[in-house]
Write a protein that holds these residues in place. Structure first.
Motif, mmCIF file in Angstrom:
data_model
loop_
_atom_site.group_PDB
_atom_site.id
_atom_site.type_symbol
_atom_site.label_atom_id
_atom_site.label_comp_id
_atom_site.label_asym_id
_atom_site.label_seq_id
_atom_site.Cartn_x
_atom_site.Cartn_y
_atom_site.Cartn_z
ATOM 1 N N THR A 128 20.654 35.070 64.994
ATOM 2 C CA THR A 128 21.582 36.286 64.875
ATOM 3 C C THR A 128 21.801 36.734 63.551
ATOM 4 O O THR A 128 21.629 37.852 62.995
ATOM 5 C CB THR A 128 22.907 35.931 65.766
ATOM 6 O OG1 THR A 128 23.309 34.731 65.504
ATOM 7 C CG2 THR A 128 22.247 36.099 67.369
ATOM 8 N N HIS A 129 22.489 35.649 63.028
ATOM 9 C CA HIS A 129 22.960 36.093 61.471
ATOM 10 C C HIS A 129 21.997 36.257 60.477
ATOM 11 O O HIS A 129 22.065 37.147 59.383
ATOM 12 C CB HIS A 129 24.075 34.922 61.098
ATOM 13 C CG HIS A 129 25.116 34.970 62.018
ATOM 14 N ND1 HIS A 129 25.250 34.729 63.472
ATOM 15 C CD2 HIS A 129 26.560 35.441 61.784
ATOM 16 C CE1 HIS A 129 26.488 34.825 63.993
ATOM 17 N NE2 HIS A 129 27.128 35.352 62.723
ATOM 18 N N PRO A 167 21.741 38.750 47.845
ATOM 19 C CA PRO A 167 22.660 39.927 47.546
ATOM 20 C C PRO A 167 24.010 39.694 48.202
ATOM 21 O O PRO A 167 23.946 39.116 49.339
ATOM 22 C CB PRO A 167 21.831 41.054 47.990
ATOM 23 C CG PRO A 167 20.386 40.761 48.161
ATOM 24 C CD PRO A 167 20.264 39.449 48.444
ATOM 25 N N ASP A 168 25.092 40.050 47.565
ATOM 26 C CA ASP A 168 26.296 40.074 48.230
ATOM 27 C C ASP A 168 26.201 40.935 49.471
ATOM 28 O O ASP A 168 26.927 40.204 50.582
ATOM 29 C CB ASP A 168 27.599 40.317 47.367
ATOM 30 C CG ASP A 168 27.704 39.654 45.968
ATOM 31 O OD1 ASP A 168 27.427 38.409 46.135
ATOM 32 O OD2 ASP A 168 28.162 40.012 44.937
ATOM 33 N N ALA A 183 26.909 40.862 55.322
ATOM 34 C CA ALA A 183 26.591 41.096 56.431
ATOM 35 C C ALA A 183 26.449 39.848 57.513
ATOM 36 O O ALA A 183 26.396 40.064 58.622
ATOM 37 C CB ALA A 183 25.217 41.810 56.552
ATOM 38 N N MET A 184 26.279 38.859 56.884
ATOM 39 C CA MET A 184 25.764 37.596 57.781
ATOM 40 C C MET A 184 27.121 37.000 58.125
ATOM 41 O O MET A 184 27.320 36.324 59.043
ATOM 42 C CB MET A 184 25.035 36.694 57.089
ATOM 43 C CG MET A 184 23.591 37.137 57.159
ATOM 44 S SD MET A 184 22.660 35.802 55.912
ATOM 45 C CE MET A 184 22.270 34.647 57.207
ATOM 46 N N HIS A 185 28.377 37.344 57.299
ATOM 47 C CA HIS A 185 29.680 36.653 57.519
ATOM 48 C C HIS A 185 30.369 37.466 58.770
ATOM 49 O O HIS A 185 31.194 38.458 58.447
ATOM 50 C CB HIS A 185 30.522 36.701 56.314
ATOM 51 C CG HIS A 185 31.764 35.902 56.351
ATOM 52 N ND1 HIS A 185 31.685 34.578 56.175
ATOM 53 C CD2 HIS A 185 33.107 36.305 56.457
ATOM 54 C CE1 HIS A 185 32.905 34.086 56.371
ATOM 55 N NE2 HIS A 185 33.644 35.106 56.353
ATOM 56 N N ARG A 238 18.415 43.024 58.208
ATOM 57 C CA ARG A 238 18.610 44.411 58.378
ATOM 58 C C ARG A 238 19.096 45.023 56.963
ATOM 59 O O ARG A 238 18.996 46.062 56.580
ATOM 60 C CB ARG A 238 19.642 44.607 59.552
ATOM 61 C CG ARG A 238 19.995 46.061 59.706
ATOM 62 C CD ARG A 238 19.041 46.815 60.300
ATOM 63 N NE ARG A 238 17.999 47.521 59.205
ATOM 64 C CZ ARG A 238 16.923 47.999 59.466
ATOM 65 N NH1 ARG A 238 16.518 48.094 60.599
ATOM 66 N NH2 ARG A 238 16.304 48.613 58.095
ATOM 67 N N THR A 239 20.073 44.307 56.383
ATOM 68 C CA THR A 239 20.762 44.978 55.257
ATOM 69 C C THR A 239 20.079 44.523 54.110
ATOM 70 O O THR A 239 19.820 45.651 53.400
ATOM 71 C CB THR A 239 22.028 44.003 54.974
ATOM 72 O OG1 THR A 239 23.194 44.195 56.156
ATOM 73 C CG2 THR A 239 22.687 44.532 53.608
ATOM 74 N N ALA A 240 19.036 43.522 53.845
ATOM 75 C CA ALA A 240 18.089 43.509 52.912
ATOM 76 C C ALA A 240 17.172 44.600 53.129
ATOM 77 O O ALA A 240 16.664 45.133 52.063
ATOM 78 C CB ALA A 240 17.549 42.182 53.071
#
Length: 398
Positions: free
Chosen positions: A250-251, A19-20, A25-27, A257-259
């Motif tokens: 970390t990333h 998902p975008d 969130a990882m960027h 977390r977002t997923a």
């Protein structure tokens, strides 16, 4: 001229579509790994992961893929010379058993073939024959990604209880957690493994082992456990770094977390229902295509098919031809066959696998099916011409 230019679609059974929101969130810059936001976020991940597995027990997180989760499960519960029962329904439970064998475990294998689920009666016979309870664990997959079969994990617990056998019940849910319905505690599963890259919609790189108190008691006597794979420091955390026996991923954690937030927002039951409807759309198309051609789902009975992936035999050589056409002409990558389909059911070149797991919706699945139908027409693969319409009907009815 190719029609593949545009946004490419990866319709394989994992890694699934990212998902975008997860990618965004990882960027971000590297976070403080000692205190603050990251530490608090990971503490909150633990109960949410347990909720997805439907367990009140433990989860250990590892920086690894699913194969590493396999090894963690074996090393924390078994000793060299222990005997386990491996239930093969394709490539992946056999692979898990091969890991165990290389680690010194005695594996009794029952292979149910490439087109069948676990036969509970045969499992009962094997357990009844083990009168001195030498078998320490029964190893199965809920879904085998190679064959797309879905096994009756609750039924395996019923067999163990009926026979009165004390073996641990292991379930590999790498292909299907948060896609196919699963209830770890209610179904009596002692240990379950999964990975980040499929229903959890996060890039490959994290593996998870969920385990109950019975499995943890086996850890007390296991002589295969090593410092890195030991799950106890990872669940009885006194310092943050112990979650991962070193630096945290970390990333991946921000993405995960977002997923999980996205799963919670939709509701896990709704996630299961979405996967069920989209899977039935795929099956409807495949069934109609097969009415006038060689196309058939690898698993004949719909209640034994996974809602995450469908393995399809398109006839002699047509799986390879269609995969190539879909990539070059439609901008879609489909799954290659893996060990577990060749044999009496056909040659690997006959097969492809359609992934419909994680961040997928109606237009994505219908796009794949429409492109496949166009590919069959272009390559002159015989097929029933109204497969796409059958899938559309499933989507329309919900």
């Amino acid at each position: 001229m190719s029609l593949a230019n545009g946004r490419h679609y990866l319709a394989i059974p994992g890694p699934s579509v990212m998902p975008d929101r997860v990618l965004q969130a990882m960027h971000r810059p590297a976070p403080n790994i000692y205190t603050g936001e990251l530490v608090e976020m990971v503490h909150g991940l633990v109960p949410d992961l347990k909720a997805i597995a439907r367990t009140k027990h433990n989860v250990a997180m590892y920086i690894t893929n699913g194969h590493g989760a396999w090894e963690a499960a074996i090393s924390n519960t078994l000793s060299r010379g222990d005997k386990i029962l491996v239930l093969g329904t394709g490539r992946f439970c056999l692979g898990w058993g091969e890991f165990a064998a290389q680690m010194g475990v005695d594996c009794q294998v029952i292979d149910f073939g490439q087109q069948s689920d676990v036969d509970l009666a045969r499992v009962a016979e094997a357990l009844e024959a083990d009168t001195d309870h030498q078998i320490k664990a029964v190893m199965a997959v809920q879904v085998d990604t190679s064959t797309s079969v879905k096994n009756n994990i609750r039924g395996l617990r019923d067999v163990l209880d009926t026979v009165g056998h004390p073996a641990l019940l292991f379930s590999d849910n790498i292909a299907c957690l948060a896609c196919d319905e699963f209830h770890m505690d209610d179904w009596g599963v002692d240990l379950m493994v999964t990975g980040s890259q499929k229903g959890l919609m996060t890039p490959p790189g994290m593996g998870f082992v969920f385990f109950n108190d019975k499995a943890d008691r086996a850890r007390s006597d296991a002589n295969l456990v090593t410092p890195y794979w030991d799950w106890r420091p990872r669940v009885d955390v006194t310092e943050f770094y112990r979650y991962f026996n070193g630096t945290a991923p970390t990333h991946h954690l921000y993405g995960l977390r977002t997923a999980i937030d996205m799963i919670k927002e939709e509701g896990l039951e709704n996630v299961w229902a979405r996967h069920s409807t989209l899977a039935r759309a795929v099956w409807a198309a495949v069934d109609v295509w097969g009415q006038a051609g060689p196309v058939r789902a690898n698993i004949a009975e719909t209640d034994k098919r996974s809602c995450a992936v469908t393995t399809v035999n398109f006839g002699p050589g047509n799986g390879q031809r269609l995969r190539d056409w879909m990539t070059s002409e439609a901008g879609v990558t489909l799954g290659i066959p893996l060990g577990g389909v060749e044999g009496p059911g056909g040659d690997p070149a006959d097969f492809l696998r359609i992934g419909h797991m994680g961040h997928v919706n109606a237009h994505m699945v219908l796009g794949v099916l429409g492109s496949l139908q166009a590919g069959m027409a272009a390559l002159q693969v015989p097929h029933g011409p109204t497969g796409l319409e059958a899938a559309m009907k499933v989507i329309a009815e919900g």
